[in-house]
Design a protein around this motif. Structure first.
Motif, mmCIF file in Angstrom:
data_model
loop_
_atom_site.group_PDB
_atom_site.id
_atom_site.type_symbol
_atom_site.label_atom_id
_atom_site.label_comp_id
_atom_site.label_asym_id
_atom_site.label_seq_id
_atom_site.Cartn_x
_atom_site.Cartn_y
_atom_site.Cartn_z
ATOM 1 N N CYS A 197 3.520 20.950 5.572
ATOM 2 C CA CYS A 197 4.155 22.212 5.189
ATOM 3 C C CYS A 197 4.212 23.139 6.393
ATOM 4 O O CYS A 197 3.179 23.466 6.991
ATOM 5 N N GLU A 198 5.416 23.576 6.770
ATOM 6 C CA GLU A 198 5.585 24.410 7.951
ATOM 7 C C GLU A 198 5.215 25.868 7.704
ATOM 8 O O GLU A 198 4.884 26.576 8.647
ATOM 9 N N ARG A 199 5.270 26.326 6.466
ATOM 10 C CA ARG A 199 4.955 27.730 6.175
ATOM 11 C C ARG A 199 3.499 27.875 5.762
ATOM 12 O O ARG A 199 3.048 27.288 4.777
ATOM 13 N N ALA A 200 2.753 28.695 6.504
ATOM 14 C CA ALA A 200 1.324 28.863 6.232
ATOM 15 C C ALA A 200 1.077 29.462 4.856
ATOM 16 O O ALA A 200 0.126 29.074 4.157
ATOM 17 N N ASP A 201 1.919 30.418 4.431
ATOM 18 C CA ASP A 201 1.690 31.058 3.132
ATOM 19 C C ASP A 201 1.905 30.079 1.981
ATOM 20 O O ASP A 201 1.223 30.157 0.952
ATOM 21 N N VAL A 202 2.825 29.125 2.171
ATOM 22 C CA VAL A 202 3.035 28.104 1.144
ATOM 23 C C VAL A 202 1.928 27.061 1.203
ATOM 24 O O VAL A 202 1.428 26.607 0.166
ATOM 25 N N ARG A 203 1.524 26.714 2.399
ATOM 26 C CA ARG A 203 0.485 25.689 2.591
ATOM 27 C C ARG A 203 -0.795 26.051 1.858
ATOM 28 O O ARG A 203 -1.486 25.191 1.299
ATOM 29 N N GLU A 204 -1.143 27.331 1.832
ATOM 30 C CA GLU A 204 -2.369 27.767 1.157
ATOM 31 C C GLU A 204 -2.319 27.513 -0.353
ATOM 32 O O GLU A 204 -3.352 27.338 -0.993
ATOM 33 N N LEU A 205 -1.106 27.499 -0.917
ATOM 34 C CA LEU A 205 -0.952 27.349 -2.363
ATOM 35 C C LEU A 205 -0.746 25.898 -2.799
ATOM 36 O O LEU A 205 -0.809 25.598 -3.992
ATOM 37 N N PRO B 224 12.670 21.087 17.383
ATOM 38 C CA PRO B 224 12.747 22.535 17.204
ATOM 39 C C PRO B 224 11.539 23.063 16.443
ATOM 40 O O PRO B 224 10.980 22.387 15.585
ATOM 41 N N ASP B 225 11.123 24.274 16.786
ATOM 42 C CA ASP B 225 10.047 24.963 16.074
ATOM 43 C C ASP B 225 10.394 26.441 16.046
ATOM 44 O O ASP B 225 10.057 27.185 16.956
ATOM 45 N N GLY B 226 11.116 26.849 14.987
ATOM 46 C CA GLY B 226 11.609 28.208 14.921
ATOM 47 C C GLY B 226 12.670 28.433 15.990
ATOM 48 O O GLY B 226 13.597 27.639 16.145
ATOM 49 N N SER B 227 12.505 29.510 16.776
ATOM 50 C CA SER B 227 13.455 29.810 17.841
ATOM 51 C C SER B 227 13.100 29.087 19.135
ATOM 52 O O SER B 227 13.767 29.276 20.158
ATOM 53 N N MET C 203 -3.500 17.062 3.330
ATOM 54 C CA MET C 203 -2.656 17.982 4.083
ATOM 55 C C MET C 203 -2.517 17.453 5.511
ATOM 56 O O MET C 203 -3.518 17.126 6.163
ATOM 57 N N VAL C 204 -1.294 17.360 5.996
ATOM 58 C CA VAL C 204 -1.005 16.747 7.288
ATOM 59 C C VAL C 204 -0.290 17.765 8.168
ATOM 60 O O VAL C 204 0.653 18.431 7.717
ATOM 61 N N ASN C 205 -0.723 17.907 9.416
ATOM 62 C CA ASN C 205 -0.020 18.846 10.291
ATOM 63 C C ASN C 205 1.236 18.189 10.880
ATOM 64 O O ASN C 205 1.369 16.961 10.890
ATOM 65 N N GLY C 206 2.142 19.029 11.358
ATOM 66 C CA GLY C 206 3.429 18.529 11.816
ATOM 67 C C GLY C 206 3.338 17.579 12.993
ATOM 68 O O GLY C 206 4.109 16.614 13.083
ATOM 69 N N LEU C 207 2.398 17.823 13.888
ATOM 70 C CA LEU C 207 2.268 16.953 15.056
ATOM 71 C C LEU C 207 1.843 15.552 14.645
ATOM 72 O O LEU C 207 2.412 14.555 15.112
ATOM 73 N N ASP C 208 0.852 15.455 13.766
ATOM 74 C CA ASP C 208 0.409 14.134 13.307
ATOM 75 C C ASP C 208 1.533 13.392 12.590
ATOM 76 O O ASP C 208 1.683 12.172 12.740
ATOM 77 N N ALA C 209 2.312 14.127 11.786
ATOM 78 C CA ALA C 209 3.423 13.494 11.069
ATOM 79 C C ALA C 209 4.463 12.965 12.057
ATOM 80 O O ALA C 209 4.993 11.853 11.885
ATOM 81 N N ARG D 176 0.868 -1.171 0.000
ATOM 82 C CA ARG D 176 0.000 0.000 0.000
ATOM 83 C C ARG D 176 0.914 1.232 0.000
ATOM 84 O O ARG D 176 1.191 1.823 1.019
ATOM 85 N N GLU D 177 1.368 1.598 -1.217
ATOM 86 C CA GLU D 177 2.347 2.670 -1.337
ATOM 87 C C GLU D 177 1.707 4.034 -1.082
ATOM 88 O O GLU D 177 0.607 4.317 -1.543
ATOM 89 N N SER D 178 2.439 4.863 -0.367
ATOM 90 C CA SER D 178 1.995 6.222 -0.080
ATOM 91 C C SER D 178 3.209 7.136 -0.149
ATOM 92 O O SER D 178 4.303 6.771 0.272
ATOM 93 N N LEU D 179 3.003 8.334 -0.696
ATOM 94 C CA LEU D 179 4.089 9.306 -0.831
ATOM 95 C C LEU D 179 3.904 10.428 0.176
ATOM 96 O O LEU D 179 2.806 10.954 0.341
ATOM 97 N N GLY D 180 4.979 10.782 0.859
ATOM 98 C CA GLY D 180 4.955 11.909 1.783
ATOM 99 C C GLY D 180 5.888 13.001 1.314
ATOM 100 O O GLY D 180 6.979 12.725 0.801
ATOM 101 N N VAL D 181 5.455 14.245 1.476
ATOM 102 C CA VAL D 181 6.277 15.403 1.121
ATOM 103 C C VAL D 181 6.270 16.349 2.314
ATOM 104 O O VAL D 181 5.203 16.695 2.840
ATOM 105 N N ALA D 182 7.440 16.761 2.758
ATOM 106 C CA ALA D 182 7.546 17.663 3.907
ATOM 107 C C ALA D 182 8.307 18.915 3.502
ATOM 108 O O ALA D 182 9.447 18.831 3.033
#
Length: 244
Positions: free
Chosen positions: A77-85, A128-131, A100-106, A2-8
């Motif tokens: 996707c960690e950047r909200a502006d990119v995630r929208e696109l 890490p999450d930013g600073s 679309m998968v959030n970072g915590l679930d991943a 059951r192949e699945s592709l992930g992109v982060a």
């Protein structure tokens, strides 16, 4: 299979990982990490979304050449502006079944693939999450976060004694007591002080440095959601990006 592709999409890279969701403990079938904004620049959102879609196309092409065909794509996707696109960028590339998968679930999904954590619960995982640095109390037996705290990374990791004192407070408030401290995508220079802090707090220590772990987690979350659709009587999931 059951192949699945992930992109982060992270701050300095775009990672892809192809997994067999039926055998997640075996790790990824294929993975790749593309530097993106690694020189400290912040690429514009539209170009970043196109780069993400291109990375997904390349990964799918490699899978097809090996007679593998992922049925779903999970995107973290960690950047909200990119995630929208992202949905439009992937739809223009003829991708179907995009989740679309959030970072915590991943992260939680990836932790379940780590053989060294099999039967080890609860744990304290940090990343890490930013600073800032997030420390989460995770119940591995059910794959949930019981609590999470944020700390200034520079202060937390200034030395092992500061980190150990923080861990002591977190351990004291947990019942049952965590068994292990797990570092996820933490810089290599933080490895030694983290291990020393864990030892001082009476915890085991595990350093997870695999650079594509978020892509692996995203792929597994997407596969689970696709499986829920099928088991619930929904529409059949079709392979993505068929050979044209």
């Amino acid at each position: 299979m059951r192949e699945s592709l992930g992109v982060a999409f992270e701050n300095d890279s775009i990672s892809t990982a192809l997994v067999d969701a039926d055998t997640p403990l075996l790790g990824s079938i294929d993975e790749f990490r593309h530097p993106w904004g690694a020189d400290g620049t912040v690429p514009v959102a539209r170009a970043s979304a196109r780069a993400l879609a291109s990375a997904a196309e390349v990964a799918t092409g490699r899978a097809l050449r090996s007679n593998l065909c992922p049925t779903v794509v999970g995107v973290m996707c960690e950047r909200a502006d990119v995630r929208e696109l992202v949905p439009n960028s992937l739809s223009s590339s003829s991708f179907e079944n995009v989740e679309m998968v959030n970072g915590l679930d991943a992260r939680l999904a990836y932790l379940r693939t780590v053989d060294a954590l099999n039967g080890v619960s609860p744990i304290l995982a940090f990343w890490p999450d930013g600073s800032e640095t997030v420390i989460a109390a995770v119940d591995q037996s059910v794959g949930v976060v019981d609590s999470a705290h944020r700390y200034d990374t520079a202060e937390l990791l200034a030395n092992s004694s500061t980190f150990a004192a923080t861990l002591d407070l977190l351990v004291a408030e947990r019942d049952p007591v965590p068994k292990m401290l797990v570092a996820m995508l933490v810089k290599e220079e933080s490895r030694k002080p983290s291990a020393e802090a864990a030892e001082s707090a009476g915890l085991g220590f595990l350093f997870l440095g695999e650079r594509t772990q978020l892509a692996i987690g995203a792929a597994l979350v997407a596969a689970d959601r696709g499986n829920e659709v099928r088991s619930g009587g929904g529409a059949a999931v079709r392979p993505v990006n068929r050979i044209r």
